[in-house]
Write a protein that holds these residues in place. Structure first.
Motif, PDB file in Angstrom:
ATOM      1  N   LEU A  35       0.843  -1.195   0.000  1.00  0.00           N
ATOM      2  CA  LEU A  35       0.000   0.000   0.000  1.00  0.00           C
ATOM      3  C   LEU A  35       0.879   1.247   0.000  1.00  0.00           C
ATOM      4  CD1 LEU A  35      -2.570   1.711   0.441  1.00  0.00           C
ATOM      5  CD2 LEU A  35      -2.416   1.130   2.860  1.00  0.00           C
ATOM      6  N   ARG A  36       1.930   1.226   0.785  1.00  0.00           N
ATOM      7  CA  ARG A  36       2.848   2.369   0.867  1.00  0.00           C
ATOM      8  C   ARG A  36       3.462   2.688  -0.497  1.00  0.00           C
ATOM      9  NH1 ARG A  36       7.969   2.757   5.023  1.00  0.00           N
ATOM     10  NH2 ARG A  36       8.375   4.953   4.665  1.00  0.00           N
ATOM     11  N   THR A  37       3.784   1.651  -1.256  1.00  0.00           N
ATOM     12  CA  THR A  37       4.351   1.856  -2.589  1.00  0.00           C
ATOM     13  C   THR A  37       3.361   2.580  -3.494  1.00  0.00           C
ATOM     14  OG1 THR A  37       5.787  -0.080  -2.379  1.00  0.00           O
ATOM     15  CG2 THR A  37       5.292   0.664  -4.620  1.00  0.00           C
ATOM     16  N   VAL A  38       2.112   2.124  -3.519  1.00  0.00           N
ATOM     17  CA  VAL A  38       1.089   2.772  -4.358  1.00  0.00           C
ATOM     18  C   VAL A  38       0.885   4.207  -3.900  1.00  0.00           C
ATOM     19  CG1 VAL A  38      -1.349   2.754  -5.042  1.00  0.00           C
ATOM     20  CG2 VAL A  38      -0.045   0.616  -4.996  1.00  0.00           C
ATOM     21  N   ASN A  39       0.861   4.408  -2.600  1.00  0.00           N
ATOM     22  CA  ASN A  39       0.705   5.758  -2.065  1.00  0.00           C
ATOM     23  C   ASN A  39       1.849   6.657  -2.542  1.00  0.00           C
ATOM     24  OD1 ASN A  39       1.193   7.814   0.360  1.00  0.00           O
ATOM     25  ND2 ASN A  39      -0.987   7.298   0.202  1.00  0.00           N
ATOM     26  N   ARG A  40       3.042   6.159  -2.524  1.00  0.00           N
ATOM     27  CA  ARG A  40       4.196   6.945  -2.996  1.00  0.00           C
ATOM     28  C   ARG A  40       4.104   7.226  -4.494  1.00  0.00           C
ATOM     29  NH1 ARG A  40       9.294   4.161   0.146  1.00  0.00           N
ATOM     30  NH2 ARG A  40       8.930   5.165   2.151  1.00  0.00           N
ATOM     31  N   TRP A  41       3.620   6.263  -5.260  1.00  0.00           N
ATOM     32  CA  TRP A  41       3.443   6.500  -6.698  1.00  0.00           C
ATOM     33  C   TRP A  41       2.454   7.629  -6.916  1.00  0.00           C
ATOM     34  CZ3 TRP A  41       2.306   0.786  -8.419  1.00  0.00           C
ATOM     35  CH2 TRP A  41       3.485   0.030  -8.383  1.00  0.00           C
ATOM     36  N   GLU A  42       1.324   7.570  -6.215  1.00  0.00           N
ATOM     37  CA  GLU A  42       0.292   8.593  -6.411  1.00  0.00           C
ATOM     38  C   GLU A  42       0.728   9.956  -5.902  1.00  0.00           C
ATOM     39  OE1 GLU A  42      -3.749   7.703  -5.425  1.00  0.00           O
ATOM     40  OE2 GLU A  42      -3.711   5.789  -6.478  1.00  0.00           O
ATOM     41  N   ASN A  43       1.587   9.993  -4.901  1.00  0.00           N
ATOM     42  CA  ASN A  43       2.109  11.264  -4.394  1.00  0.00           C
ATOM     43  C   ASN A  43       3.244  11.800  -5.261  1.00  0.00           C
ATOM     44  OD1 ASN A  43       0.357  11.316  -2.238  1.00  0.00           O
ATOM     45  ND2 ASN A  43       1.766  10.291  -0.865  1.00  0.00           N
ATOM     46  N   GLY A  44       3.736  10.985  -6.171  1.00  0.00           N
ATOM     47  CA  GLY A  44       4.815  11.413  -7.051  1.00  0.00           C
ATOM     48  C   GLY A  44       6.192  11.338  -6.423  1.00  0.00           C
ATOM     49  N   SER A  45       6.315  10.707  -5.247  1.00  0.00           N
ATOM     50  CA  SER A  45       7.637  10.634  -4.622  1.00  0.00           C
ATOM     51  C   SER A  45       8.479   9.499  -5.197  1.00  0.00           C
ATOM     52  CB  SER A  45       7.539  10.531  -3.102  1.00  0.00           C
ATOM     53  OG  SER A  45       6.642   9.534  -2.708  1.00  0.00           O
ATOM     54  N   THR A  46       7.840   8.489  -5.790  1.00  0.00           N
ATOM     55  CA  THR A  46       8.554   7.438  -6.514  1.00  0.00           C
ATOM     56  C   THR A  46       7.750   7.090  -7.762  1.00  0.00           C
ATOM     57  OG1 THR A  46       7.460   5.640  -5.334  1.00  0.00           O
ATOM     58  CG2 THR A  46       9.555   6.408  -4.418  1.00  0.00           C
ATOM     59  N   VAL A  47       8.376   6.335  -8.630  1.00  0.00           N
ATOM     60  CA  VAL A  47       7.690   5.873  -9.840  1.00  0.00           C
ATOM     61  C   VAL A  47       7.722   4.349  -9.873  1.00  0.00           C
ATOM     62  CG1 VAL A  47       8.170   7.944 -11.197  1.00  0.00           C
ATOM     63  CG2 VAL A  47       9.786   6.050 -11.242  1.00  0.00           C
ATOM     64  N   PRO A  48       6.760   3.755 -10.560  1.00  0.00           N
ATOM     65  CA  PRO A  48       6.725   2.291 -10.633  1.00  0.00           C
ATOM     66  C   PRO A  48       7.942   1.730 -11.372  1.00  0.00           C
ATOM     67  CG  PRO A  48       4.644   3.247 -11.360  1.00  0.00           C
ATOM     68  CD  PRO A  48       5.618   4.359 -11.217  1.00  0.00           C
ATOM     69  N   SER A  49       8.326   0.522 -10.984  1.00  0.00           N
ATOM     70  CA  SER A  49       9.393  -0.189 -11.688  1.00  0.00           C
ATOM     71  C   SER A  49       8.898  -0.560 -13.091  1.00  0.00           C
ATOM     72  CB  SER A  49       9.755  -1.463 -10.928  1.00  0.00           C
ATOM     73  OG  SER A  49       8.653  -2.376 -10.966  1.00  0.00           O
ATOM     74  N   GLN A  50       9.812  -0.991 -13.936  1.00  0.00           N
ATOM     75  CA  GLN A  50       9.415  -1.417 -15.288  1.00  0.00           C
ATOM     76  C   GLN A  50       8.427  -2.575 -15.224  1.00  0.00           C
ATOM     77  OE1 GLN A  50       9.802  -0.029 -18.103  1.00  0.00           O
ATOM     78  NE2 GLN A  50      11.281   1.520 -17.527  1.00  0.00           N
ATOM     79  N   MET A  51       8.647  -3.489 -14.277  1.00  0.00           N
ATOM     80  CA  MET A  51       7.753  -4.630 -14.139  1.00  0.00           C
ATOM     81  C   MET A  51       6.344  -4.174 -13.732  1.00  0.00           C
ATOM     82  SD  MET A  51       8.581  -7.990 -12.002  1.00  0.00           S
ATOM     83  CE  MET A  51       7.323  -8.996 -11.317  1.00  0.00           C
ATOM     84  N   ALA A  52       6.277  -3.257 -12.773  1.00  0.00           N
ATOM     85  CA  ALA A  52       4.979  -2.726 -12.350  1.00  0.00           C
ATOM     86  C   ALA A  52       4.309  -1.977 -13.499  1.00  0.00           C
ATOM     87  CB  ALA A  52       5.148  -1.821 -11.139  1.00  0.00           C
ATOM     88  N   LEU A  53       5.089  -1.222 -14.267  1.00  0.00           N
ATOM     89  CA  LEU A  53       4.518  -0.499 -15.412  1.00  0.00           C
ATOM     90  C   LEU A  53       3.919  -1.456 -16.431  1.00  0.00           C
ATOM     91  CD1 LEU A  53       7.034   2.421 -16.019  1.00  0.00           C
ATOM     92  CD2 LEU A  53       4.628   2.617 -15.382  1.00  0.00           C
ATOM     93  N   LYS A  54       4.565  -2.595 -16.643  1.00  0.00           N
ATOM     94  CA  LYS A  54       4.025  -3.596 -17.574  1.00  0.00           C
ATOM     95  C   LYS A  54       2.681  -4.121 -17.066  1.00  0.00           C
ATOM     96  CE  LYS A  54       7.098  -4.125 -20.836  1.00  0.00           C
ATOM     97  NZ  LYS A  54       6.761  -3.668 -22.161  1.00  0.00           N
ATOM     98  N   LEU A  55       2.594  -4.361 -15.766  1.00  0.00           N
ATOM     99  CA  LEU A  55       1.334  -4.836 -15.184  1.00  0.00           C
ATOM    100  C   LEU A  55       0.244  -3.767 -15.280  1.00  0.00           C
ATOM    101  CD1 LEU A  55       2.719  -6.674 -12.035  1.00  0.00           C
ATOM    102  CD2 LEU A  55       1.734  -7.730 -14.074  1.00  0.00           C
ATOM    103  N   ILE A  56       0.628  -2.519 -15.050  1.00  0.00           N
ATOM    104  CA  ILE A  56      -0.316  -1.398 -15.167  1.00  0.00           C
ATOM    105  C   ILE A  56      -0.802  -1.278 -16.610  1.00  0.00           C
ATOM    106  CG2 ILE A  56      -0.475   1.138 -15.097  1.00  0.00           C
ATOM    107  CD1 ILE A  56       1.409   0.929 -12.566  1.00  0.00           C
ATOM    108  N   GLU A  57       0.137  -1.408 -17.547  1.00  0.00           N
ATOM    109  CA  GLU A  57      -0.212  -1.353 -18.976  1.00  0.00           C
ATOM    110  C   GLU A  57      -1.194  -2.470 -19.319  1.00  0.00           C
ATOM    111  OE1 GLU A  57       2.178  -1.861 -23.162  1.00  0.00           O
ATOM    112  OE2 GLU A  57       3.278  -0.990 -21.483  1.00  0.00           O
TER     113      GLU A  57
END
Length: 84
Positions: A35-57
Motif C-alpha cells: 500500500l505504501r508503494t502505491v501511495n508513494r506513486w500517487e504522491n509522485g515521490s517514486t515511480v513504478p518499476s518497469q515490471m509494475a509499469l508492464k502490469l499497469i499497462e
C-alpha cells in the motif's frame, strides 16, 4: 485535466485506480506491491518499476476503451507498440 499540465505517472495510477473503482490497498494487492508503494506513486515521490509499469499497462488494455484512452494520454509509446 488542465491544458498544458504535464502528464504524470502519478495521475495515470490514480485515474486507473478510479476507473477500476478500487482502493490503493486493493490496487497494491493486484500488482503485488505494498500500500505504501502505491501511495508513494500517487504522491509522485517514486515511480513504478518497469515490471509494475508492464502490469499497469496490461490492466489498462483489459479496461477496454477507457483504458485505451488513458494509454493514449499517458503512455503513447506503449499504445504504438500494441498497434504495430
Amino acid at each position: 485535466m488542465e491544458l498544458g499540465k504535464p502528464l504524470k505517472i502519478s495521475d495515470l495510477i490514480r485515474e486507473l485506480r478510479q476507473q477500476l473503482d478500487i482502493s490503493q490497498e486493493k490496487f497494491a494487492a493486484k500488482l503485488g506491491v505494498s500500500l505504501r508503494t502505491v501511495n508513494r506513486w500517487e504522491n509522485g515521490s517514486t515511480v513504478p518499476s518497469q515490471m509494475a509499469l508492464k502490469l499497469i499497462e496490461k490492466m489498462l488494455h483489459n479496461l477496454g476503451q477507457p483504458g485505451k484512452r488513458l494509454l493514449n494520454e499517458y503512455l503513447p509509446k506503449a499504445e504504438q507498440r500494441e498497434d504495430s
